[in-house]
Design a protein around this motif. Structure first.
Motif, PDB file in Angstrom:
ATOM      1  N   PHE A   1       0.835  -1.191   0.000  1.00  0.00           N
ATOM      2  CA  PHE A   1       0.000   0.000   0.000  1.00  0.00           C
ATOM      3  C   PHE A   1       0.873   1.245   0.000  1.00  0.00           C
ATOM      4  O   PHE A   1       1.877   1.315   0.713  1.00  0.00           O
ATOM      5  CB  PHE A   1      -0.886   0.024   1.253  1.00  0.00           C
TER       6      PHE A   1
ATOM      7  N   TYR B   1       0.609   5.387   0.751  1.00  0.00           N
ATOM      8  CA  TYR B   1      -0.180   6.456   1.343  1.00  0.00           C
ATOM      9  C   TYR B   1       0.599   7.762   1.232  1.00  0.00           C
ATOM     10  O   TYR B   1       1.831   7.774   1.238  1.00  0.00           O
ATOM     11  CB  TYR B   1      -0.459   6.195   2.828  1.00  0.00           C
TER      12      TYR B   1
ATOM     13  N   GLN C   1       0.952  11.452   3.335  1.00  0.00           N
ATOM     14  CA  GLN C   1       0.606  12.089   4.610  1.00  0.00           C
ATOM     15  C   GLN C   1       1.091  13.532   4.616  1.00  0.00           C
ATOM     16  O   GLN C   1       2.283  13.791   4.475  1.00  0.00           O
ATOM     17  CB  GLN C   1       1.201  11.314   5.796  1.00  0.00           C
TER      18      GLN C   1
ATOM     19  N   GLY D   1      -3.874  12.616   8.860  1.00  0.00           N
ATOM     20  CA  GLY D   1      -3.700  11.186   8.770  1.00  0.00           C
ATOM     21  C   GLY D   1      -3.289  10.773   7.365  1.00  0.00           C
ATOM     22  O   GLY D   1      -3.437  11.536   6.412  1.00  0.00           O
ATOM     23  N   PRO D   2      -2.744   9.568   7.218  1.00  0.00           N
ATOM     24  CA  PRO D   2      -2.366   9.076   5.889  1.00  0.00           C
ATOM     25  C   PRO D   2      -3.567   9.006   4.958  1.00  0.00           C
ATOM     26  O   PRO D   2      -4.647   8.584   5.360  1.00  0.00           O
ATOM     27  CB  PRO D   2      -1.797   7.683   6.183  1.00  0.00           C
TER      28      PRO D   2
ATOM     29  N   LEU E   1       4.261   7.229   2.414  1.00  0.00           N
ATOM     30  CA  LEU E   1       4.426   6.035   3.243  1.00  0.00           C
ATOM     31  C   LEU E   1       4.111   4.785   2.438  1.00  0.00           C
ATOM     32  O   LEU E   1       3.133   4.744   1.687  1.00  0.00           O
ATOM     33  CB  LEU E   1       3.486   6.091   4.450  1.00  0.00           C
TER      34      LEU E   1
ATOM     35  N   LEU F   1      -1.209  -3.338   8.950  1.00  0.00           N
ATOM     36  CA  LEU F   1      -0.280  -2.825   7.969  1.00  0.00           C
ATOM     37  C   LEU F   1       1.050  -2.568   8.666  1.00  0.00           C
ATOM     38  O   LEU F   1       1.078  -2.010   9.763  1.00  0.00           O
ATOM     39  CB  LEU F   1      -0.803  -1.528   7.352  1.00  0.00           C
TER      40      LEU F   1
ATOM     41  N   PHE G   1       4.272  -0.465   8.284  1.00  0.00           N
ATOM     42  CA  PHE G   1       4.715   0.723   7.550  1.00  0.00           C
ATOM     43  C   PHE G   1       6.226   0.903   7.576  1.00  0.00           C
ATOM     44  O   PHE G   1       6.892   0.549   8.554  1.00  0.00           O
ATOM     45  CB  PHE G   1       4.087   1.987   8.162  1.00  0.00           C
ATOM     46  N   GLY G   2       6.743   1.515   6.503  1.00  0.00           N
ATOM     47  CA  GLY G   2       8.094   2.062   6.521  1.00  0.00           C
ATOM     48  C   GLY G   2       8.079   3.419   7.195  1.00  0.00           C
ATOM     49  O   GLY G   2       7.030   3.921   7.626  1.00  0.00           O
ATOM     50  N   LYS G   3       9.262   4.043   7.278  1.00  0.00           N
ATOM     51  CA  LYS G   3       9.370   5.333   7.952  1.00  0.00           C
ATOM     52  C   LYS G   3       8.946   6.489   7.056  1.00  0.00           C
ATOM     53  O   LYS G   3       8.766   7.619   7.538  1.00  0.00           O
ATOM     54  CB  LYS G   3      10.797   5.559   8.442  1.00  0.00           C
TER      55      LYS G   3
END
Lengths: 115, 109
Positions: B34, B36, B38, B43-44, B87, B97, B99-101
């Motif tokens: 996914f 996203y 932000q 929020g994302p 993201l 989910l 997530f990466g940074k």
């Protein structure tokens, strides 16, 4: 249509106080998630509800964290005896049906600051 | 353990200067990747879902691609309003989910 809403948007608590954060998911969304986002980091999973059932709480960092969704709609994340390390943005997300394949839609978050 | 690594951490582009953001992942049994966006204080915002290697999706100036080890978010002729943190997240066996940074993108006029 209305998206995910969260309240309050900002919360300042003294260390040791209890706080309650509210999430209103998108109407009709079965799945609801809570995430914690520290500054400069990606969101980290806390817990997941399908309707009123809490199916996964593996991400809750301690027994001071508690979440509920009693009627399968609005959810509350409660943090007891807050600590400074609890300071973060708490994000709520919802998705339409089975969570496994559907995208999650996020609310604006609640920024919690513990002094 | 599932891992998601995004690079670069930050990227500055001139308006119109195309580039790509990278998301490398190691998961056992990918059930979705996914992307996203932000914006600060928000929020994302969902952009794309990719499920299998070779899949591509496009939206305006953004195009996401997926291989067995990584995903790219290509930004063509970016505008200042594309400035945001992007993201990447993966779903494996569970519901959450991972997530990466994120990559912080700044597009200057």
């Amino acid at each position: 249509g209305a998206g995910v809403s969260q309240s309050p948007r900002y919360k300042v608590a003294k260390r040791g106080q209890d706080v309650a954060l509210r999430c209103d998911p998108i109407s009709g969304h079965v799945s609801l998630f809570w995430y914690q986002q520290a500054l400069g980091q990606g969101p980290e999973f806390l817990t997941y509800f399908q309707n009123e059932a809490q199916l996964d709480k593996s991400g809750l960092p301690s027994d001071r964290f508690f979440a509920e969704r009693p009627e399968g709609s609005v959810s509350t994340l409660k943090i007891q005896r807050t600590q400074q390390e609890d300071s973060a943005v708490y994000l709520c997300a919802s998705s339409l049906a089975g969570a496994r394949y559907n995208e999650q839609f996020f609310g604006p978050g609640t920024r919690l600051t513990v002094l | 353990e599932d891992q998601v690594t995004q690079s670069p951490e930050a990227l500055r582009l001139q308006e119109g200067e195309s580039s790509s953001l990278n998301c490398s992942y190691t998961v056992s049994g990918l059930r979705g990747l996914f992307w996203y966006r932000q914006d600060p204080g928000k929020g994302p915002e969902f952009l794309f879902t990719l499920y299998s290697a070779g899949e591509e999706k496009e939206k305006e100036r953004l195009k996401a691609t997926l291989t067995k080890k990584e995903s790219f978010l290509h930004i063509t002729a970016p505008k200042p309003e594309d400035s945001a943190t992007y993201l990447c997240a993966v779903r494996a066996s569970g519901y959450a989910l991972n997530f990466g940074k994120g990559t912080s993108l700044l597009v200057t006029p």
